[in-house]
Design a protein around this motif. Structure first.
Motif, PDB file in Angstrom:
ATOM      1  N   GLU A 129      83.398   9.435  71.095  1.00 48.89           N
ATOM      2  CA  GLU A 129      83.669   8.007  71.124  1.00 48.89           C
ATOM      3  C   GLU A 129      84.599   7.622  69.971  1.00 48.89           C
ATOM      4  OE1 GLU A 129      80.359   5.319  72.012  1.00 48.89           O
ATOM      5  OE2 GLU A 129      79.124   7.111  72.246  1.00 48.89           O
ATOM      6  N   LEU A 130      85.884   7.504  70.277  1.00 52.92           N
ATOM      7  CA  LEU A 130      86.855   7.163  69.238  1.00 52.92           C
ATOM      8  C   LEU A 130      86.582   5.789  68.639  1.00 52.92           C
ATOM      9  CD1 LEU A 130      90.240   8.504  70.672  1.00 52.92           C
ATOM     10  CD2 LEU A 130      88.860   9.483  68.836  1.00 52.92           C
ATOM     11  N   SER A 131      85.971   4.901  69.418  1.00 51.64           N
ATOM     12  CA  SER A 131      85.673   3.562  68.898  1.00 51.64           C
ATOM     13  C   SER A 131      84.679   3.613  67.740  1.00 51.64           C
ATOM     14  CB  SER A 131      85.115   2.677  70.010  1.00 51.64           C
ATOM     15  OG  SER A 131      83.887   3.203  70.507  1.00 51.64           O
ATOM     16  N   ARG A 132      83.919   4.714  67.670  1.00 55.91           N
ATOM     17  CA  ARG A 132      82.917   4.880  66.590  1.00 55.91           C
ATOM     18  C   ARG A 132      83.354   5.889  65.544  1.00 55.91           C
ATOM     19  NH1 ARG A 132      78.995   7.831  69.152  1.00 55.91           N
ATOM     20  NH2 ARG A 132      77.944   7.850  67.134  1.00 55.91           N
ATOM     21  N   THR A 133      84.594   6.370  65.612  1.00 50.87           N
ATOM     22  CA  THR A 133      85.007   7.547  64.848  1.00 50.87           C
ATOM     23  C   THR A 133      85.893   7.227  63.655  1.00 50.87           C
ATOM     24  OG1 THR A 133      84.873   8.946  66.829  1.00 50.87           O
ATOM     25  CG2 THR A 133      86.260   9.744  65.022  1.00 50.87           C
ATOM     26  N   VAL A 134      85.615   7.900  62.542  1.00 57.29           N
ATOM     27  CA  VAL A 134      86.520   7.956  61.402  1.00 57.29           C
ATOM     28  C   VAL A 134      86.824   9.429  61.159  1.00 57.29           C
ATOM     29  CG1 VAL A 134      84.611   8.029  59.711  1.00 57.29           C
ATOM     30  CG2 VAL A 134      86.890   7.328  58.972  1.00 57.29           C
ATOM     31  N   ILE A 135      88.066   9.755  60.866  1.00 58.55           N
ATOM     32  CA  ILE A 135      88.421  11.141  60.573  1.00 58.55           C
ATOM     33  C   ILE A 135      88.739  11.273  59.084  1.00 58.55           C
ATOM     34  CG2 ILE A 135      90.858  10.817  61.239  1.00 58.55           C
ATOM     35  CD1 ILE A 135      90.814  13.815  62.119  1.00 58.55           C
ATOM     36  N   VAL A 136      88.131  12.273  58.455  1.00 60.13           N
ATOM     37  CA  VAL A 136      88.412  12.602  57.061  1.00 60.13           C
ATOM     38  C   VAL A 136      89.378  13.774  57.071  1.00 60.13           C
ATOM     39  CG1 VAL A 136      87.462  13.316  54.839  1.00 60.13           C
ATOM     40  CG2 VAL A 136      86.112  11.840  56.359  1.00 60.13           C
TER      41      VAL A 136
END
Length: 542
Positions: A129-136
């Motif tokens: 779910e990209l709407s819930r995603t943060v990428i480090v």
């Protein structure tokens, strides 16, 4: 035994090894190695290593110096959660991914780790779910090709979903790196500067370990507390210092011919510690034709541990069990610092610089050269095809008339010298092709040799240094697979599939240049190829 959560302990279960280590420990105490190491004295490894050591020793005090990060991590996590963002993806390689994976695994909190160029595995991460995603995005140098590819792919995916990509990208890098400069210019959510005086494999307690793990929900403050408690023992010049005892024992074992260290978890409650220690030990010591090769196995009953020969030392991560000759116990923070001290100490006793990695760049250069070539130039004709497997071999490896995978694998294993090792390298999907890990056990049983297993290109940032710089007695089994659905890398002239193949071929090329036997098995169908290989291994004569 470790007596409280912050404690660490090392037990030498082999009496002969204990006696051989004792004078080494006494010498280390006399030379005040523990206190000098804690004080970040760069002269401990000789004049040639001094300039590098001078900028690589801040890890000894990270349990104190990293504390200002905690409030920043907590604040960012709260911000993201308030926006409904609670899924953390980490793009990083080597020290940037292995430590967070252990920290979150031990804490039991979810973290999606991308340390691969396999299109299928990256696609699975994108399908969350990209709407819930943060990428480090974590890269010490700021130019890591795998991590840069992940950043580009996710940035486009966010944008395509109508999400402000900059608000979902968090960066961890060294100050002044190309990634820091471009990230600030792009307005990414947050850019964390890591301590530049800590090498990647010693960076578990820097921003590289703490930021992704903390954002995912791990108790990183507790981790620093554990390390701080362990530091009280590890910094003291005493014959009871567990860091000195472990480092001396590993060096004493190496001196008698046991250059391999077999690591098995024996109930430590730490998840995946062997994979983290593997990079630390292999990349730190594997150079100048010497070093310690870690062999990570799945338990004390595994092949290679219970039957470790004179060329290997079985080490328990946790309480003493099975054939263990050394047991190391403690909390995760304590174990991290213990193994870092011990590795630095072993480096001194082995006469090498534990802070450089002189042979890692060779495979990267070869891969870049192949990326610059056309796909046709990358591919070579297989020596033979057996069902769903194309067989490629270094020159002179296969006897004339070889027609099967079983015969090819037998030829590779036969090329290993006495007390050599086999390295199985799987350039596949670590999730969908997870059963490939079974190859390590089967190859170890058939060959009677210590056998390592690594996911490519992840291992290039780990044991890859040892393969070129350490003891030159390895043989290499590469496994590659057809890509069903490739992924474009935005604004780059290659796909992930092409990059993955270039990394495999590039590393194989460098190994051949070092005179090492390489057998590459390419699965034209991954599931069928793996099944065929397992069946072929059953036919291989030991």
């Amino acid at each position: 035994m470790a007596e409280h959560p912050g404690d660490v302990a090392v037990t030498l279960l082999d009496q002969r090894l204990a006696e051989e280590a004792k004078p080494l420990v006494a010498g280390l105490v006399t030379d005040q190695v523990a206190s000098k190491l804690t004080a970040q004295d760069p002269t401990l490894w000789g004049q040639e290593a001094e300039s590098e050591a001078a900028i690589r020793l801040s890890w000894t005090t990270l349990h104190d110096s990293s504390r200002p990060l905690l409030a920043e991590i907590d604040a960012l996590r709260a911000e993201l959660r308030a926006e409904g963002v609670d899924r953390v993806v980490l793009a990083g390689m080597g020290g940037s991914s292995l430590a967070p994976e252990v920290i979150t695994g031990t804490a039991g909190v979810p973290l999606v780790v991308l340390d691969t160029t396999d299109p299928g595995q990256v696609a699975d991460a994108l399908a969350g779910e990209l709407s819930r995603t943060v990428i480090v995005v974590s890269s010490k140098s700021g130019s890591t090709v795998e991590t840069d590819s992940h950043r580009r792919i996710f940035e486009k995916a966010f944008t395509d979903e109508g999400i402000d990509a900059a608000s979902r990208i968090v960066v961890v890098t060294d100050p002044g790196s190309p990634l820091e400069e471009s990230s600030v210019a792009a307005g990414y959510r947050r850019v964390f500067q890591a301590d530049p005086h800590v090498g990647g494999r010693y960076s578990a307690l820097t921003a590289f370990g703490l930021v992704p793990a903390g954002l995912a929900g791990a108790d990183v403050a507790g981790l620093l507390d554990e390390a701080a408690a362990a530091a009280q023992k590890l910094s003291v010049d005493s014959p009871d210092n567990p860091g000195l005892v472990l480092g001396a024992a590993l060096a004493a074992a190496h001196a008698r011919g046991a250059e391999k260290v077999v690591l098995a978890d024996t109930g430590s409650a730490v998840k995946g510690f062997g994979d983290w220690a593997e990079q630390l030990v292999a990349e730190s010591t594997g150079k100048n034709g010497t070093g310690l090769l870690p062999v990570v196995v799945d338990g004390p009953d595994a092949a290679g541990f219970h039957d470790a020969g004179s060329d290997a030392t079985a080490v328990a991560i946790g309480p003493a069990a099975g054939a263990a000759r050394i047991a190391t116990e403690g909390s995760l923070g304590g174990l991290v610092l213990l193994w870092e001290y011990a590795t630095a100490v072993a480096g001194r006793l082995l006469g090498i610089n534990p802070f450089d990695q002189p042979d890692v760049e060779a495979a990267k250069k070869a891969a870049r050269a192949l990326l610059d070539s056309t796909g046709d130039e990358q591919a070579d004709e297989p020596a033979l095809v057996d069902g769903p497997i194309e067989v490629h071999a270094s020159e002179g490896l296969l006897p004339e008339g070889t027609t099967t995978v079983a015969a090819a694998v037998h030829a590779l294993l036969s090329a290993a010298p006495e007390h050599g090792y086999v390295s199985v390298q799987a350039y596949l999907d670590r999730l969908d092709d997870a059963s490939a890990v079974l190859l390590r056990t089967e190859v170890a049983r058939k060959s009677g040799l210590q056998t390592t297993f690594g996911w490519g290109p992840r291992f290039l940032h780990s044991t890859g240094q040892y393969h070129k710089g350490g003891h030159q007695n390895g043989v290499f089994l590469q496994v590659t697979g057809a890509v069903e659905q490739d992924l474009e890398v935005p604004d780059r002239p290659y796909t992930l599939g092409v990059l993955q193949q270039a990394q495999a071929l590039g590393d194989g090329q460098v190994l051949v240049e070092h005179g090492r036997p390489v057998l590459r098995l390419h699965f034209t169908d991954r599931a069928a190829g793996l099944a065929h290989l397992v069946a072929a291994l059953a036919e291989v004569h030991g």
